[in-house]
Design a protein around this motif. Structure first.
Motif, PDB file in Angstrom:
ATOM      1  N   VAL A   1       0.862  -1.180   0.000  1.00  0.00           N
ATOM      2  CA  VAL A   1       0.000   0.000   0.000  1.00  0.00           C
ATOM      3  C   VAL A   1       0.895   1.226   0.000  1.00  0.00           C
ATOM      4  O   VAL A   1       1.750   1.361   0.881  1.00  0.00           O
ATOM      5  N   VAL A   2       0.730   2.095  -0.989  1.00  0.00           N
ATOM      6  CA  VAL A   2       1.529   3.318  -1.044  1.00  0.00           C
ATOM      7  C   VAL A   2       0.686   4.444  -0.450  1.00  0.00           C
ATOM      8  O   VAL A   2      -0.279   4.897  -1.058  1.00  0.00           O
ATOM      9  N   GLY A   3       1.039   4.873   0.754  1.00  0.00           N
ATOM     10  CA  GLY A   3       0.275   5.929   1.425  1.00  0.00           C
ATOM     11  C   GLY A   3      -0.256   5.449   2.753  1.00  0.00           C
ATOM     12  O   GLY A   3      -0.793   4.341   2.850  1.00  0.00           O
TER      13      GLY A   3
ATOM     14  N   ALA B   1     -10.658  -1.859  -1.459  1.00  0.00           N
ATOM     15  CA  ALA B   1      -9.417  -2.031  -2.223  1.00  0.00           C
ATOM     16  C   ALA B   1      -8.528  -3.083  -1.559  1.00  0.00           C
ATOM     17  O   ALA B   1      -7.943  -3.945  -2.229  1.00  0.00           O
ATOM     18  N   GLY B   2      -8.438  -3.020  -0.244  1.00  0.00           N
ATOM     19  CA  GLY B   2      -7.595  -3.966   0.492  1.00  0.00           C
ATOM     20  C   GLY B   2      -8.049  -5.400   0.273  1.00  0.00           C
ATOM     21  O   GLY B   2      -7.237  -6.306   0.034  1.00  0.00           O
ATOM     22  N   GLU B   3      -9.356  -5.598   0.339  1.00  0.00           N
ATOM     23  CA  GLU B   3      -9.882  -6.956   0.160  1.00  0.00           C
ATOM     24  C   GLU B   3      -9.641  -7.461  -1.257  1.00  0.00           C
ATOM     25  O   GLU B   3      -9.247  -8.607  -1.465  1.00  0.00           O
ATOM     26  N   ALA B   4      -9.888  -6.595  -2.237  1.00  0.00           N
ATOM     27  CA  ALA B   4      -9.721  -7.017  -3.633  1.00  0.00           C
ATOM     28  C   ALA B   4      -8.255  -7.278  -3.960  1.00  0.00           C
ATOM     29  O   ALA B   4      -7.913  -8.244  -4.660  1.00  0.00           O
ATOM     30  N   ALA B   5      -7.369  -6.439  -3.429  1.00  0.00           N
ATOM     31  CA  ALA B   5      -5.932  -6.605  -3.704  1.00  0.00           C
ATOM     32  C   ALA B   5      -5.422  -7.910  -3.086  1.00  0.00           C
ATOM     33  O   ALA B   5      -4.612  -8.626  -3.692  1.00  0.00           O
ATOM     34  N   ALA B   6      -5.913  -8.225  -1.897  1.00  0.00           N
ATOM     35  CA  ALA B   6      -5.505  -9.473  -1.238  1.00  0.00           C
ATOM     36  C   ALA B   6      -6.016 -10.674  -2.035  1.00  0.00           C
ATOM     37  O   ALA B   6      -5.295 -11.658  -2.233  1.00  0.00           O
ATOM     38  N   ALA B   7      -7.258 -10.567  -2.497  1.00  0.00           N
ATOM     39  CA  ALA B   7      -7.845 -11.677  -3.264  1.00  0.00           C
ATOM     40  C   ALA B   7      -7.072 -11.896  -4.563  1.00  0.00           C
ATOM     41  O   ALA B   7      -6.809 -13.033  -4.965  1.00  0.00           O
ATOM     42  N   HIS B   8      -6.677 -10.801  -5.203  1.00  0.00           N
ATOM     43  CA  HIS B   8      -5.909 -10.916  -6.445  1.00  0.00           C
ATOM     44  C   HIS B   8      -4.587 -11.650  -6.186  1.00  0.00           C
ATOM     45  O   HIS B   8      -4.216 -12.576  -6.921  1.00  0.00           O
TER      46      HIS B   8
ATOM     47  N   ASP C   1     -15.252   8.163   2.400  1.00  0.00           N
ATOM     48  CA  ASP C   1     -14.747   7.545   1.164  1.00  0.00           C
ATOM     49  C   ASP C   1     -13.483   6.717   1.473  1.00  0.00           C
ATOM     50  O   ASP C   1     -13.335   5.569   1.037  1.00  0.00           O
ATOM     51  N   LEU C   2     -12.573   7.290   2.269  1.00  0.00           N
ATOM     52  CA  LEU C   2     -11.326   6.588   2.599  1.00  0.00           C
ATOM     53  C   LEU C   2     -11.616   5.243   3.243  1.00  0.00           C
ATOM     54  O   LEU C   2     -10.996   4.222   2.919  1.00  0.00           O
ATOM     55  N   LEU C   3     -12.568   5.257   4.181  1.00  0.00           N
ATOM     56  CA  LEU C   3     -12.859   4.037   4.945  1.00  0.00           C
ATOM     57  C   LEU C   3     -13.560   2.995   4.073  1.00  0.00           C
ATOM     58  O   LEU C   3     -13.182   1.826   4.043  1.00  0.00           O
TER      59      LEU C   3
ATOM     60  N   GLY D   1      -5.839   7.863   5.723  1.00  0.00           N
ATOM     61  CA  GLY D   1      -6.983   7.025   6.086  1.00  0.00           C
ATOM     62  C   GLY D   1      -7.209   5.898   5.092  1.00  0.00           C
ATOM     63  O   GLY D   1      -7.473   4.757   5.470  1.00  0.00           O
ATOM     64  N   ALA D   2      -7.087   6.195   3.801  1.00  0.00           N
ATOM     65  CA  ALA D   2      -7.359   5.177   2.781  1.00  0.00           C
ATOM     66  C   ALA D   2      -6.312   4.066   2.834  1.00  0.00           C
ATOM     67  O   ALA D   2      -6.640   2.874   2.819  1.00  0.00           O
ATOM     68  N   GLY D   3      -5.031   4.442   2.911  1.00  0.00           N
ATOM     69  CA  GLY D   3      -3.962   3.462   2.916  1.00  0.00           C
ATOM     70  C   GLY D   3      -4.016   2.571   4.145  1.00  0.00           C
ATOM     71  O   GLY D   3      -3.878   1.341   4.052  1.00  0.00           O
ATOM     72  N   LEU D   4      -4.227   3.186   5.298  1.00  0.00           N
ATOM     73  CA  LEU D   4      -4.261   2.388   6.532  1.00  0.00           C
ATOM     74  C   LEU D   4      -5.450   1.432   6.529  1.00  0.00           C
ATOM     75  O   LEU D   4      -5.322   0.253   6.874  1.00  0.00           O
ATOM     76  N   ARG D   5      -6.612   1.943   6.099  1.00  0.00           N
ATOM     77  CA  ARG D   5      -7.798   1.075   6.095  1.00  0.00           C
ATOM     78  C   ARG D   5      -7.616  -0.060   5.089  1.00  0.00           C
ATOM     79  O   ARG D   5      -8.019  -1.211   5.328  1.00  0.00           O
ATOM     80  N   ALA D   6      -7.002   0.249   3.953  1.00  0.00           N
ATOM     81  CA  ALA D   6      -6.752  -0.773   2.934  1.00  0.00           C
ATOM     82  C   ALA D   6      -5.794  -1.834   3.474  1.00  0.00           C
ATOM     83  O   ALA D   6      -6.011  -3.040   3.305  1.00  0.00           O
TER      84      ALA D   6
END
Ligand code: FAD
Length: 602
Positions: free
Chosen positions: A13-15, A430-437, A422-424, A18-23
Motif C-alpha cells: 500500500v503506497v500511502g 481495495a484492500g480486500e480485492a488486492a488481497a484476493a488478487h 470515502d477513505l474508509l 486514512g485510505a492506505g491504513l484502512r486498505a
C-alpha cells in the motif's frame, strides 16, 4: 550495483492516510502479507489535518436520515457526474465503517443520549458528520494506525515511491512491485508485490494558494498514468471557500466548514450577509431565502431550509470570489467569516478548539470576539485514477487506488465530510480485492534487475545535468501558472496559455539540475516530484479546456452554464505515445438504474 535493498509482499500500500491504513488492515485481515510505504512519518499523512468530520447517515440526530438521502445529496453535490455505484456503496457502507472505528477505539463526540454526535455541513440535508471537535482526522489516523501496527503490518516510512514496476510478459502488463528511495539516506529500495494499492492523496501543491501539505504532489496520479492506467474528472478541482488570507505565511491554510455548520456567516465589507444573492436555481427549493428562516434551521430542520452559507463548496467559493472582485472584500483581500456575533465564546472554544488556536496564534485574531478574514483555497481534487467501483481496481492488472487519488466517487464536486467516509469505505474494498488478487495467482509476476536499474537510472538523472534550472524556480512558476490560469474561474485563452507554459516548464524540467548527493537532499526530492506535478497539471488544464461548460468545481467564464450534453460525459486522461504528456478521450457516464433515478424526481 547489486546492493539495492529488496523485499517481497503480497500487497504493498503506497500511502498511510486514512485510505492506505484502512486498505492495509483489510488486506492483512484477508490473509495477505502486507506492507505500507509512506513518504512522511507515520501519523503525518494529510488525513491528520481533516477537521470537520466523517459523513455517514447514521440517523443519530435526525432519524429521517438514511443512505438514500445521503446518496441523493452526494449525487446532487457532484452535479450528477459521480459514478452512481460508488456513491451508492459509499452511502450504504459509511455508517458501518464509522461504528467499526469506534469499536477500534476512536472516541467521538456524543449527543445528549450518548450516541455518536453528528454535525451540519454544506450540501448534507441532515446533520451527518461524526466528529471529534474539529480534530476528526487526528482521531481517525490515531485509531487506524494503532490497529495497523498492532496487527503487525510492516511500515516503510519516509520512503518515497518513484516507479511502479510491471511484468510485461505474455503481452498483459501486470504490476510486479514498486521502486523508491529512503528520504534520509537517498538509498534505493524495491518491493516486489503482485498487488499495489495507491493511496497517495491529492495534488494541491501544484497551486500557489492551497490548504494542502508538502506531500500533495500528485505522485499516485502520475505513477498510475505512467503504468498505463487512466484518470477521470481531472478538470474538477475543489477550491474551498474558506482559507486564511492573512498573514501571508499562512495564506491558504484551511478554516473548517464547521465554522459555518455551527452558525458562522459570511459578510462583505459593507456588512452585508451576501450569500442570499447567490442562491442558484438548482438549490433554490432547499435553501432559505430570509435570514430569519436560515437562523431557525439550526434548531428546526423539519420546517426550515438551510442557510445559503451551507450551499455546496463550489457555489460558496464562486460567490466569495465575485464579492472580492466587485471591491467588497476585506482589508487583506478576503471576505469576513463571523461566528463571534452569533455564538457565545464558550460554545466556540468547545466546538472549534483548533480554529480558535489557529487564529489566535497565527493571526492574533480572537474568533470569539471578531470576524475572521477568509478567501478561497485549492483544497481537494475530485479527479483521480479510474477504478472499478466495487473493487477499486484500475485498468492495470494488480493496481488498485483508494482515497483522494481515485476518481469518480465525487463527480464534479465533493461534499464536506464525504472524503473521510470515502477513505474508509473504499480503502477497505481495495484492500480486500488486492488481497484476493494476490491469493488467486497461479504465477507471481516477475521483477527483473533491468526494471530495478531503469528505476535507478531515472531517479539519479537530475544529478547528471549541469547548468539547468533549479527545481524550486520551476515549481514556483508552475504554482503561479496554475493559480492564475487554471484556478477558480477559467477561460479558453487562459487555459491555452497555461498549457503552453506547462510545455515550456516540462522542457525546463528535462534539464533541471540538482547539487549535492543523495543523502537527505530536498532539492533532489522536489526534482523527482516535479515530473508528477507537471503531468497532473497538464491533465487538469487539458480536461478543463475540453469541458465547455460550468459544473461543480469547474467554472468557465466563456461557458457559464452547465450543458446537458456534457452532463452525460466524462473526460478520460491517458499517457500519450511518447510517454511525456497526456491525451484526452470522452466517455459516456455509466447509466444509473431506474430504481435509483427515482430519488431525483421531485
Ligand atoms: P492522505 O491522508 O493524504 O495520505 C497520503 C499518503 O500517501 C501519505 O502517507 C503520504 O506520505 C503518502 N504518499 C504520497 N506520495 C507518496 C509517494 N510517492 N511514495 C510514498 N508515499 C507517498 N475531508 C473530510 O471528509 N472531512 C473533513 O473534515 C476534512 N477536512 C480537511 C481539512 C484539511 C485542512 C484538508 C487539507 C483536507 C480535509 N479533508 C476533509 C479532505 C481529506 O482530509 C483528504 O481528502 C483525505 O484525508 C485524503 O486521504 P488519503 O488517505 O487519500 O491520503
Amino acid at each position: 550495483e547489486g546492493g539495492i535493498e529488496r523485499h517481497s509482499y503480497d500487497v504493498v500500500v503506497v500511502g498511510a492516510g486514512g485510505a492506505g491504513l484502512r486498505a492495509a488492515i483489510a488486506a492483512h485481515e484477508a490473509g495477505a502479507d502486507t506492507a505500507i510505504v509512506c513518504k512522511s512519518l507515520l501519523g503525518k499523512a494529510h488525513t491528520v489535518m481533516a477537521e470537520g468530520g466523517i459523513a455517514a447517515a447514521m440517523g443519530n440526530r435526525w432519524p429521517e436520515d438514511n443512505w438514500e438521502v445521503h446518496f441523493r445529496d452526494t449525487m446532487r453535490g457532484g452535479k450528477m457526474l459521480n459514478n452512481w455505484r460508488m456513491a451508492q456503496l459509499h452511502a450504504q457502507e459509511a455508517p458501518e465503517r464509522v461504528m467499526e472505528l469506534e469499536d477500534w477505539g476512536a472516541l467521538f463526540d456524543r449527543t445528549e443520549d450518548g450516541l455518536i454526535s453528528q454535525r451540519d455541513f454544506g450540501g448534507h440535508r441532515y446533520a451527518r458528520l461524526a466528529h471529534v471537535g474539529d480534530r476528526t482526522g487526528l482521531e481517525m489516523i490515531r485509531t487506524l494506525q494503532q490497529r495497523a501496527v498492532q496487527v503487525g503490518i510492516d511500515v516503510f516510512m519516509e520512503c518515497t515511491v518513484t516507479e511502479l514496476l510491471l511484468d510485461q510478459e505474455d503481452g498483459d502488463p501486470r504490476i510486479s512491485g514498486v521502486f523508491g528511495y529512503w528520504r534520509e539516506t537517498g538509498r534505493f529500495v524495491t518491493i516486489e508485490a503482485p498487488s499495489v494499492i495507491l493511496a497517495t492523496g491529492g495534488i494541491g501543491k501544484s497551486f500557489k494558494v492551497t490548504s494542502n501539505s508538502w506531500e500533495y504532489t500528485g505522485d499516485g496520479h502520475a505513477l498510475a498514468l505512467r503504468a498505463g492506467a487512466s484518470l477521470i474528472n481531472m478538470e474538477f478541482v475543489q477550491f474551498h471557500p474558506t482559507g486564511m488570507v492573512w498573514p501571508p505565511s499562512v495564506k491558504g491554510l484551511l478554516v473548517t466548514e464547521s465554522v459555518r455548520g455551527d452558525g458562522g456567516i459570511l459578510k462583505n465589507s459593507e456588512g452585508k450577509r451576501f450569500m442570499f444573492d447567490y442562491i442558484p436555481e438548482f438549490f433554490r427549493s432547499e435553501t432559505a431565502d430570509t435570514e430569519e428562516e436560515a437562523d431557525r434551521w439550526y434548531d428546526d430542520k423539519a420546517n426550515n431550509r438551510r442557510p445559503p452559507e451551507l450551499l455546496p463548496r463550489d457555489e460558496v467559493a464562486r460567490a466569495i470570489n465575485s464579492e472580492i472582485k466587485a471591491g467588497r472584500g476585506s482589508p487583506h483581500g478576503g471576505i469576513f467569516l463571523d461566528i463571534a456575533s452569533r455564538r457565545d465564546a464558550d460554545y466556540i472554544r468547545k466546538r472549534l478548539p483548533s480554529m480558535y488556536h489557529q487564529f489566535k496564534e497565527l493571526a492574533d485574531v480572537d474568533i470569539t470576539a471578531e470576524p475572521m478574514e477568509i478567501g478561497p483555497t485549492c483544497h481537494y481534487v475530485m479527479g483521480g485514477i479510474e477504478v472499478d467501483p466495487d473493487t477499486q481496481q484500475s485498468a492495470v492488472t494488480g493496481l488498485y487506488a483508494a482515497g483522494e487519488v481515485s476518481g469518480g466517487m465525487h463527480g464534479s464536486n465533493r461534499l464536506g465530510g464525504n472524503s473521510l467516509s470515502d477513505l474508509l469505505v473504499f480503502g477497505r474494498r481495495a484492500g480486500e480485492a488486492a488481497a484476493a488478487h494476490a491469493a488467486g495467482l497461479e504465477k507471481r509476476p516477475v521483477l527483473t534487475d533491468d526494471d530495478v536499474r531503469s528505476g535507478e537510472w531515472r531517479a539519479v538523472a537530475p544529478f547528471n545535468v549541469e547548468g539547468g534550472d533549479n527545481p524550486y524556480t520551476i515549481q514556483q512558476d508552475l504554482q503561479q501558472t496554475m493559480n492564475d490560469l487554471v484556478g477558480i474561474i477559467r477561460t479558453a485563452s487562459e487555459l491555452e496559455g497555461a498549457l503552453a507554459e506547462i510545455e515550456a516548464l516540462k522542457r525546463r524540467a528535462q534539464s533541471m539540475t540538482v547539487g549535492g548527493h543523495r543523502q537527505y537532499n530536498p532539492g533532489w526530492h522536489l526534482a523527482l516530484d516535479l515530473h508528477n506535478m507537471l503531468l497532473v497539471s497538464e491533465s487538469i488544464a487539458k480536461a478543463a479546456l475540453a469541458r465547455e461548460e460550468s459544473r461543480g468545481g469547474h467554472t468557465r467564464d466563456d461557458f457559464p452554464k452547465p450543458s446537458p450534453e456534457w452532463g452525460t460525459r466524462n473526460l478520460v486522461v491517458r499517457l500519450d505515445e511518447a510517454g511525456t504528456g497526456v491525451t484526452l478521450t470522452e466517455q459516456a457516464l455509466p447509466e444509473m438504474p431506474d430504481e435509483l433515478k427515482s430519488y431525483f424526481e421531485e
